[in-house]
Enzyme design. Structure first.
Site: not given
Length: 357
Positions: A157, A185, A211, A236, A258
């Site tokens: 992250k 991400d 991402e 995303d 997702k």
């Protein structure tokens, strides 16, 4: 048929800090569709970001009357066609109901869900494991421990106030797990200019894909970065719905599908079909959830270039079992339905509700 609902609180082993929030726990609503002495199970996790609080999940679940259908097969067909009342459900609730119906239909047929979807082999894939925004020392220790456990893909992250902190974290992860594939991400924390400046620096550290670098709500920004990036750029937060994903086809390198965002297995398969041949690959992602909530996506891993199904691995106690992952690989079981089963001790339960008994 009847639908029973039960709320369970899922506690994380440690806080999950990303660029926009910190999470320590979340509610999961377990769904049980009962018919003919069998039960099919699904899960809906409450999500502030997706606008789906626990009370809203329960409201929709209580209002859903499955007794109108003679069997789960008929209900599943109507759901896949998005007929009423299913078309009124939020995507996360729709995904959970579909999972429960798939589980029950599979049990009635004596077949695992991936066989219902036309795949004869048993799906299995290396999953990424998330390392949150933590100090470099903690990141290095986590990376080394995960690599020793068998994880070959780590997702780091980013989105700290100072990008140099993110670079230090990735550098530490690379030192702790020198052979791991690294994904990054930032959860939409950067501007276009920041993204274009930072991507080459992260590429030098061995990051292989990034991402959602730019703030959501401006997919053209994401497409601009993707057009200039030396690393694959995966959407995303800008690819919440099926329509979002389809609009970005060919403009970014990947779409993070997702099930809770797009509306379930059937919606995910429609996105995969729409992306085919566009030059945009599939990432299968998840919210923090139990093995029950992650299981439907595991039956789809053969469709994905990147797999990020580690939500159940972040929990202090997972109330379900059956998809593995602790060695870095998630696997669909050959058992009928979703292939998951309750853990011996459920834990964390704080309320019960039943609907349409």
């Amino acid at each position: 048929m009847r639908l029973d609902l039960r709320v369970v609180e899922l506690h994380l082993t440690e806080p999950l800090r990303i660029s926009r929030s910190v999470m320590t726990s979340r509610d999961a609503v377990e769904l049980a569709v009962r018919h003919g002495g069998l039960s099919g199970h699904g899960e809906v996790v409450a999500s502030f970001y997706l606008g789906l609080p626990t009370e809203e999940v329960l409201r929709h679940g209580r209002a859903l009357d499955l007794s109108r259908y003679p069997d789960p097969e008929t209900a599943l067909i109507e759901l896949q066609r998005l007929e009423a009342p299913f078309k009124e459900l939020p995507p996360g609730v729709l995904a959970g109901v579909e999972a429960a119906l798939l589980d029950l239909v599979g049990k009635r047929a004596g077949a695992p869900v991936h066989q219902l979807l036309g795949l004869l082999g048993t799906p299995a894939a290396a999953t990424a494991r998330t390392i949150a925004i933590v100090d470099p020392g903690s990141a290095a220790a986590q990376a080394a421990r995960l690599a020793l456990s068998g994880f070959r893909v780590l997702k780091v992250k980013a989105g700290s106030a100072d990008p140099e902190d993110d670079l230090a974290r990735v550098r530490a992860v690379r030192e702790g797990a020198p052979d791991a594939e690294l994904l990054l991400d930032p959860n939409g924390a950067w501007t276009v200019a920041e993204s274009l400046a930072l991507v080459p620096r992260f590429a030098e550290l061995g990051v292989t894909a990034i991402e959602q670098p730019t703030a959501p709500g401006h997919p053209e920004w994401l497409a601009e970065v993707a057009g200039c990036s030396e690393l694959p750029v995966i959407a995303d937060e800008d690819a919440v719905s099926s329509e979002d994903a389809i609009r970005l086809a060919g403009r970014v390198h990947g779409i993070n599908i997702k099930l809770a965002k797009c509306g379930g297995v059937s919606a995910a398969l429609r996105i995969c079909a729409a992306l085919h041949g566009s030059g945009t690959d599939v990432m299968l992602g998840c919210l923090t959830a139990s093995s029950l909530g992650i299981a439907p996506a595991v039956h789809l891993v053969d469709r994905a270039r990147w797999v990020d199904l580690d939500g159940h691995l972040l929990l202090r106690h997972d109330p379900w079992r059956g998809i593995g992952g602790h060695d870095g690989v998630v696997r669909a079981a050959d058992r009928a339905g979703l292939g998951v089963h309750p853990a011996e001790v459920s834990g964390g339960e704080h309320s019960d509700a039943e609907a349409n008994a």
